[in-house]
Design a protein around this motif. Sequence first.
Motif, PDB file in Angstrom:
ATOM      1  N   UNK A 280       0.855  -1.195   0.000  1.00  0.00           N
ATOM      2  CA  UNK A 280       0.000   0.000   0.000  1.00  0.00           C
ATOM      3  C   UNK A 280       0.887   1.240   0.000  1.00  0.00           C
ATOM      4  N   UNK A 281       0.628   2.135  -0.949  1.00  0.00           N
ATOM      5  CA  UNK A 281       1.376   3.388  -1.052  1.00  0.00           C
ATOM      6  C   UNK A 281       0.469   4.553  -0.664  1.00  0.00           C
ATOM      7  N   UNK A 282       0.945   5.348   0.271  1.00  0.00           N
ATOM      8  CA  UNK A 282       0.188   6.516   0.716  1.00  0.00           C
ATOM      9  C   UNK A 282       0.500   7.707  -0.200  1.00  0.00           C
ATOM     10  N   UNK A 283       0.025   8.878   0.162  1.00  0.00           N
ATOM     11  CA  UNK A 283       0.366  10.102  -0.571  1.00  0.00           C
ATOM     12  C   UNK A 283       0.850  11.176   0.409  1.00  0.00           C
ATOM     13  N   UNK A 284       1.833  10.771   1.212  1.00  0.00           N
ATOM     14  CA  UNK A 284       2.420  11.698   2.176  1.00  0.00           C
ATOM     15  C   UNK A 284       3.366  12.700   1.519  1.00  0.00           C
ATOM     16  N   UNK A 285       3.810  12.415   0.287  1.00  0.00           N
ATOM     17  CA  UNK A 285       4.698  13.348  -0.399  1.00  0.00           C
ATOM     18  C   UNK A 285       3.976  14.608  -0.843  1.00  0.00           C
ATOM     19  N   UNK A 286       4.753  15.576  -1.320  1.00  0.00           N
ATOM     20  CA  UNK A 286       4.188  16.840  -1.784  1.00  0.00           C
ATOM     21  C   UNK A 286       3.306  16.575  -2.995  1.00  0.00           C
ATOM     22  N   UNK A 287       2.063  17.018  -2.908  1.00  0.00           N
ATOM     23  CA  UNK A 287       1.058  16.745  -3.938  1.00  0.00           C
ATOM     24  C   UNK A 287       1.370  17.526  -5.208  1.00  0.00           C
ATOM     25  N   UNK A 288       1.278  16.880  -6.400  1.00  0.00           N
ATOM     26  CA  UNK A 288       1.530  17.636  -7.639  1.00  0.00           C
ATOM     27  C   UNK A 288       0.484  18.707  -7.923  1.00  0.00           C
ATOM     28  N   UNK A 289      -0.677  18.623  -7.270  1.00  0.00           N
ATOM     29  CA  UNK A 289      -1.717  19.636  -7.492  1.00  0.00           C
ATOM     30  C   UNK A 289      -1.598  20.800  -6.506  1.00  0.00           C
ATOM     31  N   UNK A 290      -0.672  20.706  -5.570  1.00  0.00           N
ATOM     32  CA  UNK A 290      -0.479  21.784  -4.591  1.00  0.00           C
ATOM     33  C   UNK A 290       0.704  22.677  -4.926  1.00  0.00           C
ATOM     34  N   UNK A 291       1.557  22.244  -5.855  1.00  0.00           N
ATOM     35  CA  UNK A 291       2.682  23.098  -6.241  1.00  0.00           C
ATOM     36  C   UNK A 291       2.187  24.151  -7.233  1.00  0.00           C
ATOM     37  N   UNK A 292       2.877  25.285  -7.285  1.00  0.00           N
ATOM     38  CA  UNK A 292       2.483  26.383  -8.173  1.00  0.00           C
ATOM     39  C   UNK A 292       2.897  26.048  -9.599  1.00  0.00           C
ATOM     40  N   UNK A 293       1.964  26.188 -10.550  1.00  0.00           N
ATOM     41  CA  UNK A 293       2.201  25.874 -11.955  1.00  0.00           C
ATOM     42  C   UNK A 293       2.267  27.163 -12.774  1.00  0.00           C
ATOM     43  N   UNK A 294       3.285  27.254 -13.610  1.00  0.00           N
ATOM     44  CA  UNK A 294       3.422  28.382 -14.541  1.00  0.00           C
ATOM     45  C   UNK A 294       2.561  28.083 -15.773  1.00  0.00           C
ATOM     46  N   UNK A 295       1.258  28.144 -15.572  1.00  0.00           N
ATOM     47  CA  UNK A 295       0.332  27.681 -16.599  1.00  0.00           C
ATOM     48  C   UNK A 295       0.259  28.662 -17.768  1.00  0.00           C
ATOM     49  N   UNK A 296      -0.318  28.168 -18.865  1.00  0.00           N
ATOM     50  CA  UNK A 296      -0.420  28.964 -20.081  1.00  0.00           C
ATOM     51  C   UNK A 296      -1.711  29.758 -20.122  1.00  0.00           C
ATOM     52  N   UNK A 297      -2.723  29.343 -19.422  1.00  0.00           N
ATOM     53  CA  UNK A 297      -4.009  30.056 -19.428  1.00  0.00           C
ATOM     54  C   UNK A 297      -4.485  30.256 -18.000  1.00  0.00           C
ATOM     55  N   UNK A 317       0.488  11.839  -5.450  1.00  0.00           N
ATOM     56  CA  UNK A 317      -0.794  12.469  -5.197  1.00  0.00           C
ATOM     57  C   UNK A 317      -1.957  11.494  -5.176  1.00  0.00           C
ATOM     58  N   UNK A 318      -1.705  10.181  -5.285  1.00  0.00           N
ATOM     59  CA  UNK A 318      -2.776   9.191  -5.319  1.00  0.00           C
ATOM     60  C   UNK A 318      -2.383   7.984  -4.468  1.00  0.00           C
ATOM     61  N   UNK A 319      -3.398   7.392  -3.816  1.00  0.00           N
ATOM     62  CA  UNK A 319      -3.188   6.130  -3.125  1.00  0.00           C
ATOM     63  C   UNK A 319      -3.134   4.995  -4.145  1.00  0.00           C
ATOM     64  N   UNK A 320      -2.396   3.939  -3.805  1.00  0.00           N
ATOM     65  CA  UNK A 320      -2.337   2.783  -4.688  1.00  0.00           C
ATOM     66  C   UNK A 320      -2.182   1.518  -3.867  1.00  0.00           C
ATOM     67  N   UNK A 321      -2.659   0.408  -4.436  1.00  0.00           N
ATOM     68  CA  UNK A 321      -2.590  -0.903  -3.803  1.00  0.00           C
ATOM     69  C   UNK A 321      -2.046  -1.888  -4.826  1.00  0.00           C
ATOM     70  N   UNK A 322      -1.033  -2.664  -4.426  1.00  0.00           N
ATOM     71  CA  UNK A 322      -0.350  -3.549  -5.370  1.00  0.00           C
ATOM     72  C   UNK A 322      -0.248  -4.966  -4.819  1.00  0.00           C
ATOM     73  N   UNK A 323      -1.059  -5.909  -5.306  1.00  0.00           N
ATOM     74  CA  UNK A 323      -0.819  -7.335  -5.031  1.00  0.00           C
ATOM     75  C   UNK A 323       0.188  -7.892  -6.036  1.00  0.00           C
ATOM     76  N   UNK A 324       0.983  -8.851  -5.598  1.00  0.00           N
ATOM     77  CA  UNK A 324       1.995  -9.423  -6.488  1.00  0.00           C
ATOM     78  C   UNK A 324       2.296 -10.850  -6.072  1.00  0.00           C
ATOM     79  N   UNK A 325       2.864 -11.603  -7.010  1.00  0.00           N
ATOM     80  CA  UNK A 325       3.274 -12.982  -6.776  1.00  0.00           C
ATOM     81  C   UNK A 325       4.695 -13.149  -7.296  1.00  0.00           C
TER      82      UNK A 325
END
Length: 457
Positions: A280-297, A317-325
Amino acid sequence: MQKSRLSHPLLVTSGLALMLGSAGLHAQQAPARAGTQQAPARPNTQQRIDNLQRQLDEQRQEIERLRSLVSQQQSNQDALQQRLQQEQNAARATARVVESQPGAVTAAAGASPPVAVRVDPHEGQGQRVVQVGVAPAAPEAPPVVPMFDQPGILTPPGRYVLEPSVQYGYSSSNRVALVGYTIIPALLIGLVDVREVKRNTITAALTGRWGLTNRLEAELRVPYVYRNDASISREIFTGAAAEQSFSSRGHAVGDVEMAVRYQLNQPRADRPYLIGSLRFKSRTGKDPFDVVTDCQTRCIGNTTGTGLPLDLPTGSGFYSLQPSLTWLMASDPAVFFGGISYTYNFGRDDISRQVLNGQREYIGSIKPGNIWGLNFGMGMALNDRSSFSMGLDLSSIGRTKQNGSSVASSVRAQIATLQLGYSYRLSQRTTLNVSVGAGLTRDTPDLTLTVRLPMSF
């Protein structure tokens, strides 16, 4: 009268003679009768001897049968002993496939976390180092260096592994965009946007693994990410002939990951180990939607811009779940390993990104594509301290969806990395592992270098 007196003695004498003759006759007939009665004793003795001989033959046959049975049992015991020895050798070799201490593996580019292995405990004397693909001998060989996100034999109960690691990744890509329209294929009305992006990522992580039972372990990984992106391009919507450079960077704690693994079987000789895991991967890192973007519009005072973030995120920026064998099999003189995985990324609703001047641009719901993963490889011991391994890591990433529909500019990406690894055992409890990954597709990072130092306790 005289005549009668003379006949009387004669009669007496005759009677005595008859009596003596009768006694003699009886005396002669008695031995004959005795001989007639003793004659059967000879056949009874012969029959008894024959019976004893037959019993001796039967006992001799029984002894031969028992001797053959004992020989067969001895052969079976030798075969079982040899098979048990082969199973022990295979188990010890497989237990060392990932590293000489219960260590982890780091996947190809990106932030795939390490995983655990178990070492064969030795009755309170710590862990035994077993030579890969060869029966245990002194001195024993080191482990095969792991490369993928796959476990080996799990950490023994009551033990734990602490693994610091550093991973460096480099990738470069060229982007050409036509901003305008074409009248004919050779005539463009508009501008050509050409960009070259160079990306450097350094991830320092600390991983801990704990053995819960003989077949179950838990893992926790905490990464710290440093990123630096440089984009070389000509300013869009202008006729500038000079190229400009745009750089951005970011560093913070990444996405914390947790995992559990369970050994599914206890195989015999020439059979692989099977290990199932759930990450299971959390999203404790810095969110890509929270950083300032030098947008075009929709940016006041900046209607063009570069469209790039001014501060780079350190998480997905997203939770994920990975089963594996995962499977691991020792086959002298090599150890083969591989695995298959599926990563499900959870979507998010009501997302908006931060742009210049404190504004936020509404995006809606985003669902990243899920990922199918496949990897396989082999490893061999070089000497009593070092080993070498190689393998291939493949991933197929699905299209990203926005508000229920696939994003127009999003396509399925194929990631392929060729991995080469080297391991050197520094001590009984510490191993140095180095792996290098080379990208085989355009979507894969060009270079990945990982250094790990698992320490068992």
